[in-house]
Design a protein around this motif. Structure first.
Motif, short mmCIF file in Angstrom:
data_model
loop_
_atom_site.label_atom_id
_atom_site.label_comp_id
_atom_site.label_asym_id
_atom_site.label_seq_id
_atom_site.Cartn_x
_atom_site.Cartn_y
_atom_site.Cartn_z
N THR A 162 -46.87 57.97 -61.39
CA THR A 162 -47.48 56.66 -61.12
C THR A 162 -47.06 55.59 -62.11
OG1 THR A 162 -49.47 57.04 -62.47
CG2 THR A 162 -49.51 57.83 -60.18
N GLN B 256 -45.64 52.65 -55.19
CA GLN B 256 -46.73 51.74 -55.56
C GLN B 256 -46.28 50.73 -56.62
OE1 GLN B 256 -49.55 51.88 -53.66
NE2 GLN B 256 -48.27 53.42 -52.65
N ALA C 34 -45.76 57.92 -54.79
CA ALA C 34 -46.38 57.38 -56.00
C ALA C 34 -45.51 56.29 -56.61
CB ALA C 34 -46.61 58.51 -57.01
#
Length: 481
Positions: free
Chosen positions: A193, A217, A214
Protein backbone atom coordinates in the motif's frame (compact mmCIF):
# COMPACT_ATOMS: atom_id res chain seq x y z
CA UNK A 1 12.90 -26.29 8.34
CA UNK A 2 13.25 -23.02 10.24
CA UNK A 3 10.41 -21.66 12.33
CA UNK A 4 8.56 -19.13 10.16
CA UNK A 5 5.83 -18.03 12.56
CA UNK A 6 5.56 -14.32 13.25
CA UNK A 7 3.45 -13.04 16.10
CA UNK A 8 0.87 -10.31 15.61
CA UNK A 9 2.91 -8.06 17.90
CA UNK A 10 6.02 -8.55 15.76
CA UNK A 11 4.07 -7.81 12.60
CA UNK A 12 2.60 -4.68 14.20
CA UNK A 13 6.08 -3.44 15.09
CA UNK A 14 7.34 -4.18 11.58
CA UNK A 15 4.48 -2.22 10.05
CA UNK A 16 5.42 0.80 12.16
CA UNK A 17 9.08 0.34 11.23
CA UNK A 18 8.11 0.05 7.55
CA UNK A 19 6.33 3.41 7.64
CA UNK A 20 9.31 5.09 9.28
CA UNK A 21 11.80 3.57 6.85
CA UNK A 22 9.70 4.64 3.88
CA UNK A 23 9.63 8.27 5.05
CA UNK A 24 13.35 8.10 5.81
CA UNK A 25 14.13 6.87 2.30
CA UNK A 26 11.90 9.48 0.67
CA UNK A 27 13.73 12.19 2.57
CA UNK A 28 17.15 10.74 1.76
CA UNK A 29 16.34 10.52 -1.94
CA UNK A 30 15.31 14.18 -2.03
CA UNK A 31 18.71 15.04 -0.60
CA UNK A 32 20.48 13.11 -3.36
CA UNK A 33 18.17 12.67 -6.34
CA UNK A 34 20.85 11.92 -8.92
CA UNK A 35 23.84 9.88 -7.63
CA UNK A 36 26.88 9.95 -9.88
CA UNK A 37 28.06 6.89 -11.78
CA UNK A 38 30.96 6.57 -9.37
CA UNK A 39 28.62 6.53 -6.36
CA UNK A 40 26.42 3.89 -7.94
CA UNK A 41 29.40 1.72 -8.87
CA UNK A 42 30.75 2.02 -5.34
CA UNK A 43 27.42 0.85 -3.91
CA UNK A 44 27.40 -2.17 -6.21
CA UNK A 45 30.99 -3.08 -5.40
CA UNK A 46 30.12 -2.91 -1.72
CA UNK A 47 27.10 -5.15 -2.32
CA UNK A 48 29.20 -7.72 -4.18
CA UNK A 49 31.89 -7.77 -1.49
CA UNK A 50 29.21 -8.28 1.17
CA UNK A 51 27.69 -11.20 -0.76
CA UNK A 52 31.06 -12.91 -1.03
CA UNK A 53 31.91 -12.29 2.61
CA UNK A 54 28.58 -13.77 3.75
CA UNK A 55 28.49 -16.63 1.25
CA UNK A 56 28.99 -19.48 3.71
CA UNK A 57 26.61 -18.02 6.26
CA UNK A 58 23.93 -17.50 3.63
CA UNK A 59 24.33 -21.01 2.21
CA UNK A 60 23.91 -22.37 5.73
CA UNK A 61 20.82 -20.22 6.32
CA UNK A 62 19.24 -21.39 3.07
CA UNK A 63 19.86 -24.98 4.07
CA UNK A 64 18.15 -24.27 7.39
CA UNK A 65 15.11 -22.66 5.76
CA UNK A 66 14.58 -25.51 3.29
CA UNK A 67 15.45 -28.33 5.65
CA UNK A 68 17.93 -29.40 2.98
CA UNK A 69 18.99 -26.87 0.36
CA UNK A 70 21.75 -28.17 -1.90
CA UNK A 71 24.77 -25.90 -1.49
CA UNK A 72 25.29 -26.10 -5.24
CA UNK A 73 21.66 -25.16 -5.92
CA UNK A 74 22.26 -22.09 -3.75
CA UNK A 75 25.51 -21.24 -5.52
CA UNK A 76 24.16 -21.79 -9.04
CA UNK A 77 20.64 -20.50 -8.49
CA UNK A 78 21.19 -17.64 -6.06
CA UNK A 79 24.81 -16.53 -5.82
CA UNK A 80 26.19 -16.89 -9.34
CA UNK A 81 23.44 -15.06 -11.26
CA UNK A 82 23.33 -12.32 -8.62
CA UNK A 83 27.06 -11.68 -8.76
CA UNK A 84 27.02 -11.81 -12.56
CA UNK A 85 24.20 -9.25 -12.62
CA UNK A 86 26.13 -6.94 -10.30
CA UNK A 87 29.25 -7.19 -12.46
CA UNK A 88 27.21 -6.53 -15.59
CA UNK A 89 25.63 -3.41 -14.09
CA UNK A 90 28.99 -2.09 -12.93
CA UNK A 91 30.36 -2.47 -16.46
CA UNK A 92 27.42 -0.69 -18.11
CA UNK A 93 26.24 2.03 -15.71
CA UNK A 94 28.12 4.86 -17.40
CA UNK A 95 26.76 3.88 -20.80
CA UNK A 96 23.20 3.55 -19.48
CA UNK A 97 23.35 6.96 -17.80
CA UNK A 98 24.35 8.81 -20.95
CA UNK A 99 21.52 10.91 -22.37
CA UNK A 100 20.00 9.42 -25.50
CA UNK A 101 20.16 11.92 -28.36
CA UNK A 102 16.97 12.38 -30.37
CA UNK A 103 16.29 14.27 -33.56
CA UNK A 104 14.56 17.66 -33.80
CA UNK A 105 12.19 18.44 -36.66
CA UNK A 106 13.14 21.13 -39.17
CA UNK A 107 10.30 23.37 -38.03
CA UNK A 108 11.69 23.56 -34.47
CA UNK A 109 15.34 24.27 -35.24
CA UNK A 110 17.73 25.37 -33.91
CA UNK A 111 17.35 23.15 -30.84
CA UNK A 112 18.37 19.79 -29.43
CA UNK A 113 16.40 16.94 -27.92
CA UNK A 114 17.49 14.13 -25.69
CA UNK A 115 16.22 11.65 -23.09
CA UNK A 116 17.83 11.60 -19.67
CA UNK A 117 17.38 8.60 -17.39
CA UNK A 118 16.51 9.90 -13.98
CA UNK A 119 16.25 7.77 -10.80
CA UNK A 120 12.62 7.28 -9.81
CA UNK A 121 13.09 7.42 -6.05
CA UNK A 122 12.14 4.68 -3.58
CA UNK A 123 11.80 1.21 -5.10
CA UNK A 124 9.77 -1.50 -3.35
CA UNK A 125 10.83 -5.13 -3.88
CA UNK A 126 8.66 -8.05 -2.73
CA UNK A 127 10.64 -11.30 -2.74
CA UNK A 128 9.40 -14.91 -2.80
CA UNK A 129 10.89 -17.83 -0.87
CA UNK A 130 12.25 -20.00 -3.67
CA UNK A 131 15.37 -17.96 -4.58
CA UNK A 132 15.50 -15.44 -1.75
CA UNK A 133 18.96 -14.06 -2.60
CA UNK A 134 18.69 -13.77 -6.36
CA UNK A 135 15.17 -12.35 -6.23
CA UNK A 136 16.02 -9.75 -3.59
CA UNK A 137 19.64 -8.75 -4.22
CA UNK A 138 19.29 -9.00 -8.02
CA UNK A 139 16.53 -6.35 -8.22
CA UNK A 140 18.31 -4.35 -5.50
CA UNK A 141 21.44 -4.21 -7.66
CA UNK A 142 19.41 -2.90 -10.60
CA UNK A 143 17.65 -0.33 -8.40
CA UNK A 144 21.01 0.92 -7.10
CA UNK A 145 22.46 0.99 -10.62
CA UNK A 146 19.59 3.29 -11.61
CA UNK A 147 20.37 5.57 -8.64
CA UNK A 148 17.42 4.71 -6.39
CA UNK A 149 16.97 3.73 -2.79
CA UNK A 150 15.21 0.42 -2.10
CA UNK A 151 13.11 -1.40 0.45
CA UNK A 152 12.87 -5.19 0.34
CA UNK A 153 10.09 -7.32 1.83
CA UNK A 154 11.34 -10.88 2.28
CA UNK A 155 9.17 -13.99 2.49
CA UNK A 156 8.07 -15.23 5.91
CA UNK A 157 9.14 -18.73 4.83
CA UNK A 158 12.89 -17.89 4.83
CA UNK A 159 13.49 -16.43 8.31
CA UNK A 160 17.07 -17.70 8.68
CA UNK A 161 18.09 -16.24 5.33
CA UNK A 162 16.26 -13.01 6.11
CA UNK A 163 18.18 -12.63 9.34
CA UNK A 164 21.57 -13.06 7.68
CA UNK A 165 20.64 -10.74 4.82
CA UNK A 166 19.45 -8.09 7.28
CA UNK A 167 22.77 -8.27 9.12
CA UNK A 168 24.76 -8.17 5.87
CA UNK A 169 22.91 -5.17 4.45
CA UNK A 170 22.83 -3.18 7.69
CA UNK A 171 26.60 -3.53 8.01
CA UNK A 172 27.15 -2.12 4.54
CA UNK A 173 24.28 0.29 3.85
CA UNK A 174 22.41 2.90 5.81
CA UNK A 175 18.71 2.07 6.06
CA UNK A 176 17.97 5.34 4.25
CA UNK A 177 19.48 3.73 1.14
CA UNK A 178 18.71 0.02 1.56
CA UNK A 179 16.22 -1.47 4.02
CA UNK A 180 15.04 -5.05 4.45
CA UNK A 181 12.02 -6.41 6.30
CA UNK A 182 10.71 -9.85 7.19
CA UNK A 183 7.33 -10.46 8.77
CA UNK A 184 4.17 -12.21 7.70
CA UNK A 185 1.31 -11.50 5.28
CA UNK A 186 0.14 -8.44 7.27
CA UNK A 187 3.49 -6.76 6.65
CA UNK A 188 3.46 -7.76 2.97
CA UNK A 189 -0.04 -6.36 2.53
CA UNK A 190 0.92 -3.06 4.16
CA UNK A 191 4.12 -2.91 2.10
CA UNK A 192 2.01 -3.03 -1.09
CA UNK A 193 0.00 0.00 0.00
CA UNK A 194 2.99 2.35 0.25
CA UNK A 195 3.37 4.98 -2.46
CA UNK A 196 6.60 3.61 -3.88
CA UNK A 197 7.97 5.15 -7.04
CA UNK A 198 8.00 1.63 -8.49
CA UNK A 199 7.02 -1.73 -7.04
CA UNK A 200 8.50 -5.05 -8.17
CA UNK A 201 6.69 -8.20 -7.11
CA UNK A 202 7.82 -11.77 -7.75
CA UNK A 203 5.39 -14.52 -6.83
CA UNK A 204 2.11 -16.16 -7.71
CA UNK A 205 -0.49 -14.76 -10.08
CA UNK A 206 -3.09 -14.82 -7.29
CA UNK A 207 -1.01 -12.64 -4.96
CA UNK A 208 0.18 -10.52 -7.89
CA UNK A 209 -3.41 -9.41 -8.48
CA UNK A 210 -3.67 -8.29 -4.84
CA UNK A 211 -0.37 -6.40 -5.05
CA UNK A 212 -1.43 -4.65 -8.24
CA UNK A 213 -4.79 -3.69 -6.74
CA UNK A 214 -3.09 -2.21 -3.68
CA UNK A 215 -0.52 -0.35 -5.79
CA UNK A 216 -3.30 1.08 -7.96
CA UNK A 217 -4.58 3.10 -5.01
CA UNK A 218 -1.41 5.21 -5.26
CA UNK A 219 -1.02 4.84 -9.04
CA UNK A 220 2.26 3.11 -8.24
CA UNK A 221 3.73 1.52 -11.39
CA UNK A 222 4.35 -2.20 -10.97
CA UNK A 223 6.49 -4.90 -12.49
CA UNK A 224 4.92 -8.29 -11.85
CA UNK A 225 7.06 -11.39 -12.25
CA UNK A 226 4.56 -14.21 -11.90
CA UNK A 227 4.57 -17.77 -13.20
CA UNK A 228 2.29 -20.18 -14.95
CA UNK A 229 2.62 -23.48 -16.71
CA UNK A 230 5.77 -23.29 -18.83
CA UNK A 231 5.77 -25.98 -21.54
CA UNK A 232 8.65 -27.88 -23.11
CA UNK A 233 8.07 -29.07 -26.68
CA UNK A 234 10.04 -32.02 -28.03
CA UNK A 235 10.04 -32.49 -31.79
CA UNK A 236 9.77 -35.72 -33.77
CA UNK A 237 13.41 -35.98 -34.81
CA UNK A 238 15.70 -34.93 -31.95
CA UNK A 239 17.71 -37.57 -30.11
CA UNK A 240 15.68 -38.14 -26.94
CA UNK A 241 18.57 -38.40 -24.48
CA UNK A 242 19.93 -35.16 -25.91
CA UNK A 243 16.51 -33.51 -25.64
CA UNK A 244 16.11 -34.49 -21.98
CA UNK A 245 19.63 -33.29 -21.17
CA UNK A 246 18.51 -29.83 -22.31
CA UNK A 247 15.67 -29.42 -19.78
CA UNK A 248 16.39 -31.83 -16.90
CA UNK A 249 18.52 -29.42 -14.85
CA UNK A 250 15.93 -26.67 -15.27
CA UNK A 251 13.34 -29.03 -13.79
CA UNK A 252 15.40 -30.53 -10.94
CA UNK A 253 17.32 -27.43 -9.77
CA UNK A 254 15.88 -26.43 -6.40
CA UNK A 255 13.63 -29.51 -6.70
CA UNK A 256 11.55 -27.78 -9.34
CA UNK A 257 10.68 -24.87 -7.04
CA UNK A 258 11.47 -22.39 -9.79
CA UNK A 259 9.07 -20.07 -11.60
CA UNK A 260 10.64 -20.90 -14.98
CA UNK A 261 10.98 -24.65 -14.41
CA UNK A 262 9.48 -26.77 -17.20
CA UNK A 263 5.93 -27.42 -15.98
CA UNK A 264 4.91 -30.06 -18.49
CA UNK A 265 6.29 -31.78 -21.59
CA UNK A 266 4.64 -31.88 -25.00
CA UNK A 267 5.94 -35.02 -26.68
CA UNK A 268 5.06 -36.83 -29.93
CA UNK A 269 2.69 -39.65 -28.93
CA UNK A 270 4.91 -42.35 -30.45
CA UNK A 271 7.89 -41.24 -28.32
CA UNK A 272 6.37 -41.20 -24.80
CA UNK A 273 8.07 -44.40 -23.61
CA UNK A 274 11.37 -43.19 -25.08
CA UNK A 275 10.99 -39.91 -23.20
CA UNK A 276 10.23 -41.62 -19.88
CA UNK A 277 13.28 -43.85 -20.29
CA UNK A 278 15.55 -40.89 -21.10
CA UNK A 279 14.29 -38.82 -18.14
CA UNK A 280 14.89 -41.80 -15.83
CA UNK A 281 18.38 -42.23 -17.27
CA UNK A 282 19.40 -38.64 -16.59
CA UNK A 283 17.69 -38.29 -13.22
CA UNK A 284 19.20 -41.50 -11.84
CA UNK A 285 22.60 -40.42 -13.12
CA UNK A 286 22.30 -36.99 -11.48
CA UNK A 287 20.69 -38.22 -8.24
CA UNK A 288 21.45 -41.91 -7.53
CA UNK A 289 19.42 -41.43 -4.35
CA UNK A 290 17.16 -38.66 -3.09
CA UNK A 291 16.29 -39.24 0.57
CA UNK A 292 19.75 -38.60 2.04
CA UNK A 293 21.34 -36.83 -0.92
CA UNK A 294 22.64 -33.36 -0.05
CA UNK A 295 22.67 -32.49 -3.76
CA UNK A 296 18.88 -32.75 -3.90
CA UNK A 297 16.92 -29.90 -2.34
CA UNK A 298 13.95 -30.49 -0.05
CA UNK A 299 10.51 -28.95 -0.46
CA UNK A 300 10.50 -25.66 1.46
CA UNK A 301 7.91 -26.58 4.12
CA UNK A 302 5.23 -29.06 5.12
CA UNK A 303 2.45 -27.02 3.50
CA UNK A 304 4.11 -27.09 0.08
CA UNK A 305 4.96 -30.78 0.43
CA UNK A 306 1.37 -31.59 1.39
CA UNK A 307 0.10 -29.59 -1.60
CA UNK A 308 2.28 -31.53 -4.04
CA UNK A 309 1.34 -34.86 -2.46
CA UNK A 310 -2.37 -33.94 -2.69
CA UNK A 311 -2.00 -33.01 -6.36
CA UNK A 312 -0.22 -36.30 -7.03
CA UNK A 313 -3.00 -38.25 -5.28
CA UNK A 314 -5.62 -36.28 -7.21
CA UNK A 315 -3.95 -37.10 -10.54
CA UNK A 316 -3.67 -40.77 -9.61
CA UNK A 317 -7.34 -40.97 -8.64
CA UNK A 318 -8.32 -39.39 -11.96
CA UNK A 319 -6.42 -41.88 -14.08
CA UNK A 320 -2.83 -40.67 -14.39
CA UNK A 321 -0.02 -43.22 -14.65
CA UNK A 322 2.69 -42.35 -12.15
CA UNK A 323 6.40 -43.14 -12.44
CA UNK A 324 8.51 -42.15 -9.42
CA UNK A 325 12.20 -41.88 -10.28
CA UNK A 326 15.19 -42.63 -8.09
CA UNK A 327 16.11 -45.58 -5.91
CA UNK A 328 14.24 -44.50 -2.76
CA UNK A 329 10.61 -45.13 -1.97
CA UNK A 330 8.23 -42.22 -2.33
CA UNK A 331 7.10 -42.61 1.28
CA UNK A 332 10.64 -42.44 2.71
CA UNK A 333 11.46 -39.37 0.61
CA UNK A 334 8.32 -37.57 1.76
CA UNK A 335 9.19 -38.38 5.38
CA UNK A 336 12.53 -36.62 4.83
CA UNK A 337 10.78 -33.58 3.31
CA UNK A 338 11.75 -34.43 -0.26
CA UNK A 339 9.89 -35.44 -3.40
CA UNK A 340 11.76 -37.20 -6.21
CA UNK A 341 11.06 -36.31 -9.81
CA UNK A 342 7.76 -37.99 -10.64
CA UNK A 343 6.45 -38.47 -14.19
CA UNK A 344 2.73 -38.34 -14.95
CA UNK A 345 1.26 -39.72 -18.17
CA UNK A 346 -2.35 -40.17 -19.29
CA UNK A 347 -3.14 -36.79 -17.77
CA UNK A 348 -6.28 -34.74 -18.37
CA UNK A 349 -7.57 -31.27 -17.58
CA UNK A 350 -9.70 -32.49 -14.66
CA UNK A 351 -6.49 -32.93 -12.67
CA UNK A 352 -5.30 -30.06 -10.48
CA UNK A 353 -1.74 -30.68 -11.63
CA UNK A 354 -2.83 -29.73 -15.16
CA UNK A 355 -4.64 -26.58 -14.04
CA UNK A 356 -2.17 -24.94 -11.64
CA UNK A 357 1.53 -24.10 -11.77
CA UNK A 358 3.23 -27.12 -10.21
CA UNK A 359 6.26 -25.49 -8.56
CA UNK A 360 7.83 -28.79 -7.62
CA UNK A 361 9.25 -32.05 -9.04
CA UNK A 362 6.09 -33.39 -10.68
CA UNK A 363 6.33 -33.60 -14.47
CA UNK A 364 3.23 -34.29 -16.58
CA UNK A 365 3.76 -35.55 -20.13
CA UNK A 366 1.18 -34.53 -22.75
CA UNK A 367 1.15 -36.32 -26.11
CA UNK A 368 0.60 -34.65 -29.45
CA UNK A 369 0.22 -35.90 -33.02
CA UNK A 370 1.07 -32.79 -35.05
CA UNK A 371 2.93 -29.56 -34.36
CA UNK A 372 -0.33 -27.67 -34.99
CA UNK A 373 -1.92 -29.64 -32.18
CA UNK A 374 0.96 -28.80 -29.83
CA UNK A 375 0.73 -25.10 -30.70
CA UNK A 376 -3.03 -25.09 -30.14
CA UNK A 377 -2.56 -26.78 -26.76
CA UNK A 378 -0.28 -23.94 -25.66
CA UNK A 379 -2.41 -21.17 -27.14
CA UNK A 380 -5.59 -22.51 -25.56
CA UNK A 381 -4.08 -21.74 -22.15
CA UNK A 382 -2.70 -18.70 -20.33
CA UNK A 383 0.49 -17.33 -21.81
CA UNK A 384 3.38 -18.85 -19.82
CA UNK A 385 6.40 -17.21 -18.25
CA UNK A 386 8.72 -19.43 -20.29
CA UNK A 387 8.60 -21.82 -23.22
CA UNK A 388 11.24 -24.39 -24.16
CA UNK A 389 11.86 -25.99 -27.54
CA UNK A 390 13.93 -29.16 -27.94
CA UNK A 391 14.66 -29.38 -31.65
CA UNK A 392 17.53 -29.08 -34.11
CA UNK A 393 15.08 -28.24 -36.91
CA UNK A 394 15.26 -24.49 -37.57
CA UNK A 395 11.85 -24.47 -39.28
CA UNK A 396 10.25 -26.20 -36.28
CA UNK A 397 11.94 -23.70 -33.93
CA UNK A 398 10.76 -20.72 -35.94
CA UNK A 399 7.22 -22.01 -36.19
CA UNK A 400 6.97 -22.29 -32.40
CA UNK A 401 8.51 -18.83 -31.94
CA UNK A 402 6.10 -17.18 -34.38
CA UNK A 403 2.89 -18.96 -33.36
CA UNK A 404 3.08 -18.91 -29.55
CA UNK A 405 3.54 -16.29 -26.83
CA UNK A 406 5.68 -16.60 -23.71
CA UNK A 407 7.62 -14.32 -21.38
CA UNK A 408 10.87 -15.84 -22.62
CA UNK A 409 12.10 -18.76 -24.72
CA UNK A 410 15.01 -21.17 -24.65
CA UNK A 411 15.85 -23.30 -27.64
CA UNK A 412 17.59 -26.52 -26.58
CA UNK A 413 17.93 -25.35 -23.00
CA UNK A 414 15.67 -24.48 -20.08
CA UNK A 415 15.64 -21.67 -17.51
CA UNK A 416 19.05 -20.33 -18.52
CA UNK A 417 17.61 -17.34 -20.40
CA UNK A 418 17.06 -15.82 -16.95
CA UNK A 419 20.81 -15.75 -16.34
CA UNK A 420 21.60 -13.86 -19.57
CA UNK A 421 22.25 -10.39 -18.22
CA UNK A 422 21.74 -8.66 -21.56
CA UNK A 423 18.25 -10.13 -22.06
CA UNK A 424 15.13 -8.63 -20.46
CA UNK A 425 13.18 -10.88 -18.11
CA UNK A 426 9.43 -10.70 -17.67
CA UNK A 427 6.11 -12.38 -18.27
CA UNK A 428 3.19 -11.71 -20.58
CA UNK A 429 -0.46 -11.55 -19.57
CA UNK A 430 -1.18 -13.79 -16.56
CA UNK A 431 2.53 -14.63 -16.23
CA UNK A 432 3.46 -11.01 -15.54
CA UNK A 433 4.01 -7.53 -16.87
CA UNK A 434 7.04 -5.35 -17.34
CA UNK A 435 10.70 -6.32 -17.55
CA UNK A 436 13.86 -6.07 -15.55
CA UNK A 437 17.46 -7.36 -15.89
CA UNK A 438 20.06 -5.59 -18.00
CA UNK A 439 19.33 -2.29 -19.76
CA UNK A 440 15.58 -2.95 -19.52
CA UNK A 441 15.91 -3.18 -15.75
CA UNK A 442 17.78 0.10 -15.61
CA UNK A 443 15.03 1.73 -17.65
CA UNK A 444 12.28 0.14 -15.54
CA UNK A 445 13.72 1.80 -12.44
CA UNK A 446 14.36 5.12 -14.21
CA UNK A 447 12.21 7.88 -15.61
CA UNK A 448 13.02 8.36 -19.28
CA UNK A 449 12.66 12.12 -19.14
CA UNK A 450 12.47 13.88 -22.52
CA UNK A 451 14.27 17.20 -22.72
CA UNK A 452 13.83 19.77 -25.51
CA UNK A 453 16.41 22.57 -25.30
CA UNK A 454 16.74 25.81 -27.28
CA UNK A 455 19.59 28.27 -27.26
CA UNK A 456 19.71 32.04 -27.63
CA UNK A 457 17.88 32.21 -30.96
CA UNK A 458 14.12 31.65 -30.65
CA UNK A 459 12.71 30.79 -34.07
CA UNK A 460 9.19 30.40 -32.65
CA UNK A 461 8.64 34.16 -32.55
CA UNK A 462 8.32 34.21 -36.34
CA UNK A 463 5.13 32.14 -36.05
CA UNK A 464 3.50 34.22 -33.31
CA UNK A 465 0.09 35.79 -33.99
CA UNK A 466 -1.38 37.63 -35.72
CA UNK A 467 -1.92 34.65 -38.04
CA UNK A 468 -2.22 34.79 -41.79
CA UNK A 469 1.36 35.88 -42.44
CA UNK A 470 3.47 34.29 -45.16
CA UNK A 471 5.31 32.17 -42.60
CA UNK A 472 2.05 30.57 -41.50
CA UNK A 473 1.08 29.79 -45.11
CA UNK A 474 4.47 28.18 -45.70
CA UNK A 475 4.26 26.14 -42.50
CA UNK A 476 0.83 24.82 -43.44
CA UNK A 477 1.88 24.13 -47.01
CA UNK A 478 4.88 22.00 -46.05
CA UNK A 479 3.79 20.44 -42.77
CA UNK A 480 0.06 19.84 -43.16
CA UNK A 481 -0.04 17.49 -46.11
Amino acid sequence: MADNKYTLEQDHQLVESLDQLFEQQKSAFRQQPYPSAEQRIQSLKKLKAAMLAYQDELVSALNSDFGCRSADDSKMGDFMPTLMAIDYSIAHIKKWMKPSKRSVGVLFQPAKAYVMYQPLGVIGIITPWNYPLYLSIGPLATALAAGNTAMIKMSEFTPATNEVLAKMLSENFDSSQVAILGGGPKVAAHFSTKAFDHLLFTGSTRVGKLVMAAAAQNLTPVTLELGGKSPTIIDEQIDMKDAVSRFILGKTLNAGQTCVAPDYILCPSNRIDELKSAVAHWFNKMYPSVENNQDYTAIINDAQLSRLKAWLDDATEKGASVTTLGSDSLASCITSGKLPLTLLTDVNMDMTVMQEEIFGPLLPIVSYETVEQAIDYINDRDRPLALYVCSQDSQFQQRILEHTHAGGVCINDAAMHVAQDDLPFGGVGPSGMGHYHGPEGFKTFSKAKPVFAKGKFNSATMAFPPYGKLIHKLIYKFFIK
